[in-house]
Design a protein around this motif. Structure first.
Motif, PDB file in Angstrom:
ATOM      1  N   ASN A  72     -36.113   9.741 -42.056  1.00 30.81           N
ATOM      2  CA  ASN A  72     -35.698  10.681 -41.708  1.00 30.81           C
ATOM      3  C   ASN A  72     -36.189  11.156 -40.081  1.00 30.81           C
ATOM      4  OD1 ASN A  72     -34.132  11.211 -44.349  1.00 30.81           O
ATOM      5  ND2 ASN A  72     -35.874  12.058 -45.098  1.00 30.81           N
ATOM      6  N   PHE A  73     -36.981  10.672 -39.599  1.00 29.49           N
ATOM      7  CA  PHE A  73     -36.959  10.558 -38.493  1.00 29.49           C
ATOM      8  C   PHE A  73     -38.393  11.627 -38.431  1.00 29.49           C
ATOM      9  CE2 PHE A  73     -35.548   7.770 -35.785  1.00 29.49           C
ATOM     10  CZ  PHE A  73     -34.885   6.945 -36.541  1.00 29.49           C
ATOM     11  N   ASP A 107     -29.667   7.390 -33.779  1.00 30.85           N
ATOM     12  CA  ASP A 107     -28.313   6.746 -34.165  1.00 30.85           C
ATOM     13  C   ASP A 107     -28.026   5.426 -33.451  1.00 30.85           C
ATOM     14  OD1 ASP A 107     -29.517   6.559 -30.676  1.00 30.85           O
ATOM     15  OD2 ASP A 107     -27.882   7.642 -30.539  1.00 30.85           O
ATOM     16  N   TYR A 108     -28.770   4.950 -34.053  1.00 33.67           N
ATOM     17  CA  TYR A 108     -28.935   3.627 -34.180  1.00 33.67           C
ATOM     18  C   TYR A 108     -28.345   3.028 -34.739  1.00 33.67           C
ATOM     19  CZ  TYR A 108     -30.411  -1.772 -34.458  1.00 33.67           C
ATOM     20  OH  TYR A 108     -30.215  -2.830 -34.608  1.00 33.67           O
ATOM     21  N   VAL A 134     -40.548   4.002 -45.119  1.00 35.54           N
ATOM     22  CA  VAL A 134     -40.088   3.549 -44.691  1.00 35.54           C
ATOM     23  C   VAL A 134     -40.696   3.618 -43.075  1.00 35.54           C
ATOM     24  CG1 VAL A 134     -38.307   3.655 -43.214  1.00 35.54           C
ATOM     25  CG2 VAL A 134     -37.498   3.772 -45.617  1.00 35.54           C
ATOM     26  N   PHE A 135     -41.789   2.365 -42.589  1.00 34.43           N
ATOM     27  CA  PHE A 135     -42.465   2.946 -40.635  1.00 34.43           C
ATOM     28  C   PHE A 135     -41.167   2.829 -39.723  1.00 34.43           C
ATOM     29  CE2 PHE A 135     -46.003   3.343 -42.857  1.00 34.43           C
ATOM     30  CZ  PHE A 135     -46.555   2.912 -44.416  1.00 34.43           C
ATOM     31  N   ILE A 136     -40.729   4.212 -39.099  1.00 36.68           N
ATOM     32  CA  ILE A 136     -39.603   3.988 -37.719  1.00 36.68           C
ATOM     33  C   ILE A 136     -40.936   3.865 -36.616  1.00 36.68           C
ATOM     34  CG2 ILE A 136     -38.043   4.128 -36.450  1.00 36.68           C
ATOM     35  CD1 ILE A 136     -36.259   5.275 -39.615  1.00 36.68           C
ATOM     36  N   ASN A 137     -40.860   3.076 -35.628  1.00 41.76           N
ATOM     37  CA  ASN A 137     -41.350   3.165 -34.095  1.00 41.76           C
ATOM     38  C   ASN A 137     -42.958   3.135 -34.443  1.00 41.76           C
ATOM     39  OD1 ASN A 137     -38.349   2.977 -33.488  1.00 41.76           O
ATOM     40  ND2 ASN A 137     -38.914   5.067 -32.587  1.00 41.76           N
ATOM     41  N   ALA A 138     -43.738   2.746 -34.855  1.00 35.17           N
ATOM     42  CA  ALA A 138     -45.249   2.795 -36.100  1.00 35.17           C
ATOM     43  C   ALA A 138     -45.618   2.544 -34.655  1.00 35.17           C
ATOM     44  CB  ALA A 138     -45.097   1.932 -36.748  1.00 35.17           C
ATOM     45  N   GLN A 196     -29.548   2.998 -41.830  1.00 38.03           N
ATOM     46  CA  GLN A 196     -30.048   3.996 -43.212  1.00 38.03           C
ATOM     47  C   GLN A 196     -29.264   1.974 -44.134  1.00 38.03           C
ATOM     48  OE1 GLN A 196     -32.070   6.250 -43.384  1.00 38.03           O
ATOM     49  NE2 GLN A 196     -31.733   6.715 -42.114  1.00 38.03           N
ATOM     50  N   GLN A 197     -27.882   2.076 -43.590  1.00 39.91           N
ATOM     51  CA  GLN A 197     -27.417   1.153 -44.640  1.00 39.91           C
ATOM     52  C   GLN A 197     -28.623  -0.063 -44.272  1.00 39.91           C
ATOM     53  OE1 GLN A 197     -24.440   0.371 -46.440  1.00 39.91           O
ATOM     54  NE2 GLN A 197     -25.800  -1.288 -46.963  1.00 39.91           N
ATOM     55  N   LEU A 198     -28.955  -0.863 -42.841  1.00 42.68           N
ATOM     56  CA  LEU A 198     -30.213  -1.724 -43.170  1.00 42.68           C
ATOM     57  C   LEU A 198     -31.054  -1.723 -43.408  1.00 42.68           C
ATOM     58  CD1 LEU A 198     -30.818  -4.367 -41.283  1.00 42.68           C
ATOM     59  CD2 LEU A 198     -31.825  -2.260 -39.442  1.00 42.68           C
ATOM     60  N   ILE A 199     -31.999   0.610 -43.815  1.00 39.52           N
ATOM     61  CA  ILE A 199     -32.730  -0.100 -44.369  1.00 39.52           C
ATOM     62  C   ILE A 199     -32.890  -0.112 -45.867  1.00 39.52           C
ATOM     63  CG2 ILE A 199     -34.443   2.058 -45.510  1.00 39.52           C
ATOM     64  CD1 ILE A 199     -34.351   3.512 -42.303  1.00 39.52           C
ATOM     65  N   SER A 200     -31.649  -0.146 -46.654  1.00 35.29           N
ATOM     66  CA  SER A 200     -31.031  -0.062 -47.326  1.00 35.29           C
ATOM     67  C   SER A 200     -31.062  -1.680 -48.028  1.00 35.29           C
ATOM     68  CB  SER A 200     -29.529   0.570 -48.033  1.00 35.29           C
ATOM     69  OG  SER A 200     -29.412  -0.141 -48.870  1.00 35.29           O
ATOM     70  N   ASP A 201     -30.494  -2.558 -46.995  1.00 35.50           N
ATOM     71  CA  ASP A 201     -30.303  -4.056 -47.548  1.00 35.50           C
ATOM     72  C   ASP A 201     -31.577  -4.497 -47.152  1.00 35.50           C
ATOM     73  OD1 ASP A 201     -27.546  -3.954 -47.450  1.00 35.50           O
ATOM     74  OD2 ASP A 201     -27.729  -4.532 -44.879  1.00 35.50           O
ATOM     75  N   MET A 202     -32.794  -3.934 -46.317  1.00 32.55           N
ATOM     76  CA  MET A 202     -33.908  -4.746 -46.318  1.00 32.55           C
ATOM     77  C   MET A 202     -34.618  -4.504 -47.688  1.00 32.55           C
ATOM     78  SD  MET A 202     -35.047  -3.694 -42.323  1.00 32.55           S
ATOM     79  CE  MET A 202     -36.727  -4.146 -42.762  1.00 32.55           C
TER      80      MET A 202
END
Ligand code: NI
Length: 190
Positions: A122-123, A23-24, A78-82, A28-34
């Motif tokens: 997608n977590f 829920d950050y 995409v790497f989250i909480n790696a 998804q917009q941030l990932i797309s902007d990155m």
């Protein structure tokens, strides 16, 4: 939207970034902007602290290297909480550059193989092993979410020799063709 990339000396680049939950806000917009920001700057990887977000998120598209390294042909992740859980092998030296430190390339020694656990966009959880070039890119981006830059891994002598160059970068006295925030410049203006 293309985001400005923070330059060497910015405090966000020194922070250990925090894990996030699905829920950050605006993830998804941030990932797309990155992605957009990284491609506009011709980078292979970009970490959230480089766009001034102290969260454990980075993106890598190694597919431009697919010709030299066929295993990278479709490598876009995409790497989250790696978390790198293991690094192994005899250290090897490779030249690295960083979008936050434009105009500089330096030899950095790192172990050649690693195991990493992370969540995708997608977590969904993953545990993967990498070696060689892509392991190097992962280690570089992973350092960013731990508040480490590759220049922090150089010898004290080498870093001393680069001191003026790094000051120029933090104050914007460089040629760069993408949007940046120069922390030293703001300091001088205050
Ligand atoms: Ni970098």
């Amino acid at each position: 939207m293309i985001l400005p990339i923070v330059a060497y000396g910015h405090p966000t680049l020194k922070k250990v970034a925090e894990d996030i939950t699905p829920d950050y806000p605006g993830l998804q917009q941030l990932i797309s902007d990155m992605w957009e920001t990284m491609y506009a700057a011709h980078g292979v990887g970009l970490a959230a602290p480089q766009v001034n977000k102290s969260i454990r998120l980075f993106v890598i598209d190694a597919s431009p290297y697919g010709e030299e390294h066929p295993e990278l042909k479709d490598f876009k992740k995409v790497f989250i909480n790696a978390h790198i859980t293991d690094e192994r092998g005899e250290e090897v030296t490779m030249s690295e550059g960083c979008l936050s430190i434009p105009g500089l390339n330096e030899d950095v020694s790192r172990k050649p193989s690693l195991t990493i656990t992370y969540l995708d966009e997608n977590f969904n959880p993953h545990t993967e092993e990498y070696s060689g070039f892509v392991a190097r890119v992962i280690q570089h981006e992973y350092d960013h979410i731990d508040g480490v830059l590759y220049v922090d891994r150089l010898s004290a002598m080498r870093k001393l020799l680069l001191k003026n160059k790094l000051k120029d970068i933090s104050e914007g006295r460089i040629d760069v063709d993408y949007k940046m925030i120069f922390p030293g410049l703001y300091k001088r203006r205050k």
